[in-house]
Design a protein around this motif. Structure first.
Motif, PDB file in Angstrom:
ATOM      1  N   SER A 123       0.831  -1.212   0.000  1.00 33.72           N
ATOM      2  CA  SER A 123       0.000   0.000   0.000  1.00 33.72           C
ATOM      3  C   SER A 123       0.860   1.255   0.000  1.00 33.72           C
ATOM      4  CB  SER A 123      -0.921  -0.005   1.226  1.00 33.72           C
ATOM      5  OG  SER A 123      -1.823  -1.089   1.185  1.00 33.72           O
ATOM      6  N   GLU A 124       1.944   1.216   0.756  1.00 36.36           N
ATOM      7  CA  GLU A 124       2.846   2.370   0.804  1.00 36.36           C
ATOM      8  C   GLU A 124       3.519   2.591  -0.551  1.00 36.36           C
ATOM      9  OE1 GLU A 124       3.358   4.592   3.467  1.00 36.36           O
ATOM     10  OE2 GLU A 124       1.501   3.536   3.962  1.00 36.36           O
ATOM     11  N   LEU A 125       3.879   1.521  -1.201  1.00 34.91           N
ATOM     12  CA  LEU A 125       4.515   1.626  -2.525  1.00 34.91           C
ATOM     13  C   LEU A 125       3.546   2.230  -3.535  1.00 34.91           C
ATOM     14  CD1 LEU A 125       6.317  -1.810  -2.404  1.00 34.91           C
ATOM     15  CD2 LEU A 125       7.498   0.368  -2.748  1.00 34.91           C
ATOM     16  N   TYR A 126       2.302   1.798  -3.495  1.00 37.04           N
ATOM     17  CA  TYR A 126       1.300   2.378  -4.388  1.00 37.04           C
ATOM     18  C   TYR A 126       1.058   3.852  -4.084  1.00 37.04           C
ATOM     19  CZ  TYR A 126      -0.267  -1.834  -6.829  1.00 37.04           C
ATOM     20  OH  TYR A 126      -0.340  -2.932  -7.646  1.00 37.04           O
ATOM     21  N   ALA A 127       1.281   4.225  -2.829  1.00 37.16           N
ATOM     22  CA  ALA A 127       1.042   5.601  -2.421  1.00 37.16           C
ATOM     23  C   ALA A 127       2.255   6.501  -2.625  1.00 37.16           C
ATOM     24  CB  ALA A 127       0.612   5.634  -0.961  1.00 37.16           C
ATOM     25  N   GLY A 128       3.350   5.930  -3.148  1.00 40.90           N
ATOM     26  CA  GLY A 128       4.491   6.776  -3.473  1.00 40.90           C
ATOM     27  C   GLY A 128       5.795   6.456  -2.789  1.00 40.90           C
ATOM     28  N   TYR A 129       5.811   5.472  -1.903  1.00 40.36           N
ATOM     29  CA  TYR A 129       7.080   5.081  -1.282  1.00 40.36           C
ATOM     30  C   TYR A 129       8.014   4.564  -2.377  1.00 40.36           C
ATOM     31  CZ  TYR A 129      10.359   2.619   1.795  1.00 40.36           C
ATOM     32  OH  TYR A 129      11.498   2.172   2.439  1.00 40.36           O
ATOM     33  N   PRO A 130       9.272   5.024  -2.422  1.00 41.96           N
ATOM     34  CA  PRO A 130      10.163   4.679  -3.548  1.00 41.96           C
ATOM     35  C   PRO A 130      10.400   3.178  -3.699  1.00 41.96           C
ATOM     36  CG  PRO A 130      11.050   6.528  -2.300  1.00 41.96           C
ATOM     37  CD  PRO A 130       9.903   5.979  -1.496  1.00 41.96           C
ATOM     38  N   VAL A 131      10.096   2.670  -4.879  1.00 41.91           N
ATOM     39  CA  VAL A 131      10.249   1.243  -5.146  1.00 41.91           C
ATOM     40  C   VAL A 131      11.707   0.810  -5.049  1.00 41.91           C
ATOM     41  CG1 VAL A 131      10.453   1.565  -7.647  1.00 41.91           C
ATOM     42  CG2 VAL A 131       9.625  -0.608  -6.752  1.00 41.91           C
ATOM     43  N   GLU A 132      12.627   1.711  -5.274  1.00 44.42           N
ATOM     44  CA  GLU A 132      14.047   1.373  -5.203  1.00 44.42           C
ATOM     45  C   GLU A 132      14.451   0.825  -3.831  1.00 44.42           C
ATOM     46  OE1 GLU A 132      13.633   4.557  -8.362  1.00 44.42           O
ATOM     47  OE2 GLU A 132      12.782   4.133  -6.381  1.00 44.42           O
ATOM     48  N   ASN A 133      13.694   1.187  -2.812  1.00 44.46           N
ATOM     49  CA  ASN A 133      14.014   0.708  -1.467  1.00 44.46           C
ATOM     50  C   ASN A 133      13.809  -0.799  -1.313  1.00 44.46           C
ATOM     51  OD1 ASN A 133      14.799   3.215  -0.467  1.00 44.46           O
ATOM     52  ND2 ASN A 133      12.704   3.767   0.078  1.00 44.46           N
ATOM     53  N   LEU A 134      13.110  -1.405  -2.257  1.00 46.28           N
ATOM     54  CA  LEU A 134      12.941  -2.862  -2.206  1.00 46.28           C
ATOM     55  C   LEU A 134      14.263  -3.591  -2.410  1.00 46.28           C
ATOM     56  CD1 LEU A 134       9.575  -3.486  -4.091  1.00 46.28           C
ATOM     57  CD2 LEU A 134      10.009  -3.474  -1.627  1.00 46.28           C
ATOM     58  N   GLY A 135      15.266  -2.888  -2.889  1.00 51.68           N
ATOM     59  CA  GLY A 135      16.587  -3.507  -3.008  1.00 51.68           C
ATOM     60  C   GLY A 135      17.084  -4.045  -1.682  1.00 51.68           C
ATOM     61  N   ARG A 136      16.656  -3.451  -0.588  1.00 55.32           N
ATOM     62  CA  ARG A 136      17.071  -3.921   0.737  1.00 55.32           C
ATOM     63  C   ARG A 136      16.486  -5.303   1.055  1.00 55.32           C
ATOM     64  NH1 ARG A 136      15.031   1.511   3.153  1.00 55.32           N
ATOM     65  NH2 ARG A 136      14.928   0.404   5.152  1.00 55.32           N
ATOM     66  N   LEU A 137      15.388  -5.643   0.405  1.00 54.51           N
ATOM     67  CA  LEU A 137      14.835  -6.989   0.532  1.00 54.51           C
ATOM     68  C   LEU A 137      15.455  -7.939  -0.488  1.00 54.51           C
ATOM     69  CD1 LEU A 137      11.021  -6.164   0.958  1.00 54.51           C
ATOM     70  CD2 LEU A 137      12.730  -6.487   2.747  1.00 54.51           C
ATOM     71  N   LEU A 138      15.577  -7.471  -1.714  1.00 54.24           N
ATOM     72  CA  LEU A 138      16.059  -8.334  -2.796  1.00 54.24           C
ATOM     73  C   LEU A 138      17.500  -8.762  -2.604  1.00 54.24           C
ATOM     74  CD1 LEU A 138      14.488  -6.391  -5.806  1.00 54.24           C
ATOM     75  CD2 LEU A 138      13.612  -8.460  -4.707  1.00 54.24           C
ATOM     76  N   HIS A 139      18.291  -7.972  -1.890  1.00 56.80           N
ATOM     77  CA  HIS A 139      19.703  -8.295  -1.689  1.00 56.80           C
ATOM     78  C   HIS A 139      19.966  -8.990  -0.357  1.00 56.80           C
ATOM     79  CE1 HIS A 139      20.592  -4.749  -4.614  1.00 56.80           C
ATOM     80  NE2 HIS A 139      20.186  -5.837  -5.237  1.00 56.80           N
ATOM     81  N   SER A 140      18.907  -9.418   0.306  1.00 58.44           N
ATOM     82  CA  SER A 140      19.050 -10.112   1.582  1.00 58.44           C
ATOM     83  C   SER A 140      19.616 -11.519   1.383  1.00 58.44           C
ATOM     84  CB  SER A 140      17.681 -10.215   2.266  1.00 58.44           C
ATOM     85  OG  SER A 140      17.738 -11.051   3.398  1.00 58.44           O
ATOM     86  N   ASP A 141      20.223 -12.047   2.434  1.00 55.65           N
ATOM     87  CA  ASP A 141      20.702 -13.435   2.411  1.00 55.65           C
ATOM     88  C   ASP A 141      19.606 -14.412   2.826  1.00 55.65           C
ATOM     89  OD1 ASP A 141      23.287 -12.666   1.668  1.00 55.65           O
ATOM     90  OD2 ASP A 141      23.906 -12.376   3.762  1.00 55.65           O
ATOM     91  N   ASN A 142      18.461 -13.882   3.223  1.00 53.93           N
ATOM     92  CA  ASN A 142      17.380 -14.736   3.688  1.00 53.93           C
ATOM     93  C   ASN A 142      16.375 -14.986   2.569  1.00 53.93           C
ATOM     94  OD1 ASN A 142      14.494 -15.053   4.998  1.00 53.93           O
ATOM     95  ND2 ASN A 142      15.966 -15.645   6.576  1.00 53.93           N
TER      96      ASN A 142
END
Length: 222
Positions: free
Chosen positions: A32-51
């Motif tokens: 919901s936050e992403l749809y509302a304008g939260y920068p999608v680039e911040n998802l890199g912190r999830l995509l680059h996880s070791d988990n």
């Protein structure tokens, strides 16, 4: 503040990967936050996880964003090549929505997943092949080496014609190897009910399931 809330949700996912309830709730709120304008680039912190759970959650979020995931398209090569089935599955969705003629190598990488033995990936590739634009297919095939896969993509492109090879599609679905059957079924999905109804009766479970799903959707739309 929206940025602060989005950051908090990302950290919640990163720090509680074993708690399905926390991750699920945080992921939905983050979407919901992403749809509302939260920068999608911040998802890199999830995509680059070791988990694995964290990466899978990030890839799911990208797939749910559809065209809004475009700024993250450079992440796709790593996601498509990764060992996690769900991540590859979601990455195909992102590629279908965002890759175009400028992204031939990425589309070629997606096309190579037609060779993936995993049934879920094969099902998703059927969707990609049936819905990809000619521009996407041409961009991808231009980056494929000579061989069966390149020939099949070129054949699929030719079916977008006033006189597609209906007999060839039937024969390929019945007598072809698994990859050939996949491309024939994708062609059938674009060429009307007759071919799709035939696809819904073939022995290949992936193709049969995909065709039955498409037929149900078409009949609900009528």
């Amino acid at each position: 503040m929206r940025t602060q809330l989005g950051d908090e949700l990302i950290e919640r996912i990163r720090t509680h990967p074993t708690d399905d309830d926390i991750v699920g709730t945080a992921a939905n709120d983050l979407l919901s936050e992403l749809y509302a304008g939260y920068p999608v680039e911040n998802l890199g912190r999830l995509l680059h996880s070791d988990n694995e759970v964290v990466v899978r959650t990030g890839a799911w979020l990208l797939s749910e964003l559809v065209e809004l995931a475009a700024p993250m398209i450079d992440e796709l090569p790593a996601l498509l090549a990764g060992p996690i089935r769900n991540v590859r599955y979601y990455a195909i969705t992102v590629a279908l929505a965002n890759a175009d003629g400028r992204h031939g190598p990425i589309i070629a990488q997606v096309l190579n997943l037609s060779l993936d033995p995993d049934e879920a990936i094969r099902w998703k590739m059927l969707e990609f092949l049936a819905e990809a634009s000619i521009e996407q297919l041409e961009a991808g095939t231009s980056c494929l080496p000579p061989g069966q896969l390149k020939e099949l993509v070129e054949w699929l492109i030719l079916q977008d014609d006033e006189e597609p090879d209906r007999t060839g599609i039937f024969l390929r679905m019945e007598e072809g190897d698994p990859v050939t059957r996949l491309f024939a079924a994708a062609a059938a999905a674009s060429l009307g009910l007759g071919l799709l109804e035939h696809a819904a009766m073939v022995e290949d479970e992936t193709i049969r399931s995909f065709a039955q799903t498409r037929l149900k959707r078409l009949r609900e739309e009528d």
